[in-house]
Design a protein around this motif. Sequence first.
Motif, PDB file in Angstrom:
ATOM      1  N   ARG A  28      65.008  63.808  32.740  1.00  0.00           N
ATOM      2  CA  ARG A  28      64.248  64.258  33.904  1.00  0.00           C
ATOM      3  C   ARG A  28      64.713  63.578  35.185  1.00  0.00           C
ATOM      4  NH1 ARG A  28      59.411  62.461  36.065  1.00  0.00           N
ATOM      5  NH2 ARG A  28      58.951  61.167  34.291  1.00  0.00           N
ATOM      6  N   GLY A  29      65.248  62.385  35.083  1.00  0.00           N
ATOM      7  CA  GLY A  29      65.633  61.646  36.283  1.00  0.00           C
ATOM      8  C   GLY A  29      64.507  60.756  36.752  1.00  0.00           C
ATOM      9  N   LYS A  30      64.805  59.859  37.664  1.00  0.00           N
ATOM     10  CA  LYS A  30      63.823  58.862  38.087  1.00  0.00           C
ATOM     11  C   LYS A  30      62.739  59.417  39.001  1.00  0.00           C
ATOM     12  CE  LYS A  30      66.862  54.954  37.560  1.00  0.00           C
ATOM     13  NZ  LYS A  30      67.569  53.866  38.194  1.00  0.00           N
ATOM     14  N   ALA A  31      63.085  60.289  39.913  1.00  0.00           N
ATOM     15  CA  ALA A  31      62.117  60.712  40.920  1.00  0.00           C
ATOM     16  C   ALA A  31      61.901  62.224  40.915  1.00  0.00           C
ATOM     17  CB  ALA A  31      62.570  60.252  42.300  1.00  0.00           C
ATOM     18  N   SER A  32      61.989  62.840  39.769  1.00  0.00           N
ATOM     19  CA  SER A  32      61.870  64.291  39.699  1.00  0.00           C
ATOM     20  C   SER A  32      60.432  64.758  39.832  1.00  0.00           C
ATOM     21  CB  SER A  32      62.421  64.801  38.365  1.00  0.00           C
ATOM     22  OG  SER A  32      63.784  64.526  38.264  1.00  0.00           O
ATOM     23  N   VAL A  33      60.257  65.842  40.545  1.00  0.00           N
ATOM     24  CA  VAL A  33      58.981  66.540  40.608  1.00  0.00           C
ATOM     25  C   VAL A  33      59.014  67.593  39.510  1.00  0.00           C
ATOM     26  CG1 VAL A  33      57.553  68.074  42.015  1.00  0.00           C
ATOM     27  CG2 VAL A  33      58.772  66.158  43.090  1.00  0.00           C
ATOM     28  N   TYR A  34      57.904  67.752  38.797  1.00  0.00           N
ATOM     29  CA  TYR A  34      57.884  68.766  37.748  1.00  0.00           C
ATOM     30  C   TYR A  34      56.531  69.442  37.674  1.00  0.00           C
ATOM     31  CZ  TYR A  34      55.682  65.124  34.832  1.00  0.00           C
ATOM     32  OH  TYR A  34      54.853  64.158  34.327  1.00  0.00           O
ATOM     33  N   TYR A  35      56.519  70.617  37.078  1.00  0.00           N
ATOM     34  CA  TYR A  35      55.320  71.420  36.889  1.00  0.00           C
ATOM     35  C   TYR A  35      55.008  71.464  35.399  1.00  0.00           C
ATOM     36  CZ  TYR A  35      56.750  72.970  41.507  1.00  0.00           C
ATOM     37  OH  TYR A  35      57.139  72.998  42.807  1.00  0.00           O
ATOM     38  N   ARG A  36      53.730  71.568  35.064  1.00  0.00           N
ATOM     39  CA  ARG A  36      53.346  71.633  33.660  1.00  0.00           C
ATOM     40  C   ARG A  36      52.202  72.625  33.498  1.00  0.00           C
ATOM     41  NH1 ARG A  36      53.107  66.162  30.661  1.00  0.00           N
ATOM     42  NH2 ARG A  36      55.301  66.666  30.457  1.00  0.00           N
ATOM     43  N   TYR A  37      52.285  73.422  32.436  1.00  0.00           N
ATOM     44  CA  TYR A  37      51.216  74.361  32.123  1.00  0.00           C
ATOM     45  C   TYR A  37      51.212  74.636  30.622  1.00  0.00           C
ATOM     46  CZ  TYR A  37      54.811  77.983  31.829  1.00  0.00           C
ATOM     47  OH  TYR A  37      55.906  78.719  31.475  1.00  0.00           O
ATOM     48  N   VAL A  38      50.114  75.181  30.136  1.00  0.00           N
ATOM     49  CA  VAL A  38      49.993  75.570  28.736  1.00  0.00           C
ATOM     50  C   VAL A  38      50.305  77.052  28.653  1.00  0.00           C
ATOM     51  CG1 VAL A  38      48.483  75.737  26.729  1.00  0.00           C
ATOM     52  CG2 VAL A  38      48.278  73.780  28.287  1.00  0.00           C
ATOM     53  N   GLY A  39      51.314  77.400  27.855  1.00  0.00           N
ATOM     54  CA  GLY A  39      51.727  78.797  27.722  1.00  0.00           C
ATOM     55  C   GLY A  39      51.911  79.163  26.270  1.00  0.00           C
ATOM     56  N   SER A  40      52.994  79.879  25.987  1.00  0.00           N
ATOM     57  CA  SER A  40      53.244  80.331  24.622  1.00  0.00           C
ATOM     58  C   SER A  40      54.736  80.252  24.316  1.00  0.00           C
ATOM     59  CB  SER A  40      52.745  81.763  24.437  1.00  0.00           C
ATOM     60  OG  SER A  40      53.434  82.626  25.313  1.00  0.00           O
ATOM     61  N   LEU A  41      55.064  80.409  23.028  1.00  0.00           N
ATOM     62  CA  LEU A  41      56.457  80.441  22.603  1.00  0.00           C
ATOM     63  C   LEU A  41      57.151  81.664  23.188  1.00  0.00           C
ATOM     64  CD1 LEU A  41      56.084  79.531  18.814  1.00  0.00           C
ATOM     65  CD2 LEU A  41      56.872  78.043  20.667  1.00  0.00           C
ATOM     66  N   THR A  42      58.485  81.575  23.356  1.00  0.00           N
ATOM     67  CA  THR A  42      59.233  82.714  23.884  1.00  0.00           C
ATOM     68  C   THR A  42      59.777  83.608  22.777  1.00  0.00           C
ATOM     69  OG1 THR A  42      61.273  81.451  23.952  1.00  0.00           O
ATOM     70  CG2 THR A  42      59.917  81.444  25.950  1.00  0.00           C
ATOM     71  N   THR A  43      59.585  83.212  21.532  1.00  0.00           N
ATOM     72  CA  THR A  43      60.055  84.005  20.402  1.00  0.00           C
ATOM     73  C   THR A  43      58.864  84.366  19.517  1.00  0.00           C
ATOM     74  OG1 THR A  43      60.504  81.996  19.116  1.00  0.00           O
ATOM     75  CG2 THR A  43      62.333  82.930  20.374  1.00  0.00           C
ATOM     76  N   PRO A  44      58.960  85.441  18.773  1.00  0.00           N
ATOM     77  CA  PRO A  44      57.853  85.823  17.884  1.00  0.00           C
ATOM     78  C   PRO A  44      57.483  84.671  16.956  1.00  0.00           C
ATOM     79  CG  PRO A  44      59.478  87.574  17.992  1.00  0.00           C
ATOM     80  CD  PRO A  44      60.062  86.387  18.714  1.00  0.00           C
ATOM     81  N   PRO A  45      56.241  84.405  16.766  1.00  0.00           N
ATOM     82  CA  PRO A  45      55.071  85.220  17.076  1.00  0.00           C
ATOM     83  C   PRO A  45      54.473  84.961  18.456  1.00  0.00           C
ATOM     84  CG  PRO A  45      54.375  83.372  15.762  1.00  0.00           C
ATOM     85  CD  PRO A  45      55.865  83.239  15.930  1.00  0.00           C
ATOM     86  N   CYS A  46      55.199  84.307  19.364  1.00  0.00           N
ATOM     87  CA  CYS A  46      54.738  84.061  20.736  1.00  0.00           C
ATOM     88  C   CYS A  46      53.391  83.334  20.759  1.00  0.00           C
ATOM     89  CB  CYS A  46      54.669  85.353  21.544  1.00  0.00           C
ATOM     90  SG  CYS A  46      56.270  86.198  21.625  1.00  0.00           S
ATOM     91  N   SER A  47      53.253  82.359  19.884  1.00  0.00           N
ATOM     92  CA  SER A  47      52.007  81.596  19.739  1.00  0.00           C
ATOM     93  C   SER A  47      51.643  80.867  21.020  1.00  0.00           C
ATOM     94  CB  SER A  47      52.147  80.573  18.611  1.00  0.00           C
ATOM     95  OG  SER A  47      52.531  81.209  17.423  1.00  0.00           O
ATOM     96  N   GLU A  48      50.344  80.822  21.304  1.00  0.00           N
ATOM     97  CA  GLU A  48      49.810  80.116  22.469  1.00  0.00           C
ATOM     98  C   GLU A  48      49.697  78.622  22.169  1.00  0.00           C
ATOM     99  OE1 GLU A  48      48.639  81.225  25.542  1.00  0.00           O
ATOM    100  OE2 GLU A  48      49.383  83.240  25.144  1.00  0.00           O
ATOM    101  N   GLY A  49      49.425  77.840  23.212  1.00  0.00           N
ATOM    102  CA  GLY A  49      49.174  76.411  23.039  1.00  0.00           C
ATOM    103  C   GLY A  49      50.408  75.539  23.210  1.00  0.00           C
ATOM    104  N   VAL A  50      51.487  76.084  23.777  1.00  0.00           N
ATOM    105  CA  VAL A  50      52.717  75.333  23.989  1.00  0.00           C
ATOM    106  C   VAL A  50      52.659  74.708  25.382  1.00  0.00           C
ATOM    107  CG1 VAL A  50      55.229  75.494  24.180  1.00  0.00           C
ATOM    108  CG2 VAL A  50      54.013  76.892  22.501  1.00  0.00           C
ATOM    109  N   ILE A  51      52.900  73.406  25.479  1.00  0.00           N
ATOM    110  CA  ILE A  51      52.923  72.750  26.787  1.00  0.00           C
ATOM    111  C   ILE A  51      54.336  72.859  27.346  1.00  0.00           C
ATOM    112  CG2 ILE A  51      52.648  70.585  28.044  1.00  0.00           C
ATOM    113  CD1 ILE A  51      50.623  69.757  25.868  1.00  0.00           C
ATOM    114  N   TRP A  52      54.468  73.555  28.467  1.00  0.00           N
ATOM    115  CA  TRP A  52      55.751  73.745  29.125  1.00  0.00           C
ATOM    116  C   TRP A  52      55.866  72.771  30.282  1.00  0.00           C
ATOM    117  CZ3 TRP A  52      59.687  76.717  27.543  1.00  0.00           C
ATOM    118  CH2 TRP A  52      59.413  77.677  26.565  1.00  0.00           C
ATOM    119  N   THR A  53      57.021  72.167  30.435  1.00  0.00           N
ATOM    120  CA  THR A  53      57.319  71.287  31.554  1.00  0.00           C
ATOM    121  C   THR A  53      58.545  71.850  32.255  1.00  0.00           C
ATOM    122  OG1 THR A  53      56.445  69.382  30.356  1.00  0.00           O
ATOM    123  CG2 THR A  53      57.889  68.926  32.235  1.00  0.00           C
TER     124      THR A  53
END
Length: 103
Positions: A28-53
């Motif tokens: 990520r680096g020392k001073a990186s800005v990042y976003y985070r949200y709860v989404g889903s997998l990108t492949t079937p079964p596209c399950s919810e509850g995945v934390i994306w950064t």
Amino acid sequence: QLEPYLEMIADRKDREEKMGMMDPRGARGKASVYYRYVGSLTTPPCSEGVIWTIVKRVRTVSRHQLELLREAVHDDMEKNARPPQEVNSRDISMFRPFQQNRH
């Protein structure tokens, strides 16, 4: 840091290599800005509850590193992404590194 281990397992199904502990913050680096949200997998079964950064500053890898990772994963998913989805009332958080006040 991962490259030597990826080379050991690339093109070898059912092979594992112990690599010890790696700190993911190094990518990520020392001073990186990042976003985070709860989404889903990108492949079937596209399950919810995945934390994306999502890191705001794009970092690059070499073509060789990308190919090594593809060979090591063996997921048979050459196209593993689906189109962007609606926000659907999800909270999206932005994280910034701590900055001390300067006087």
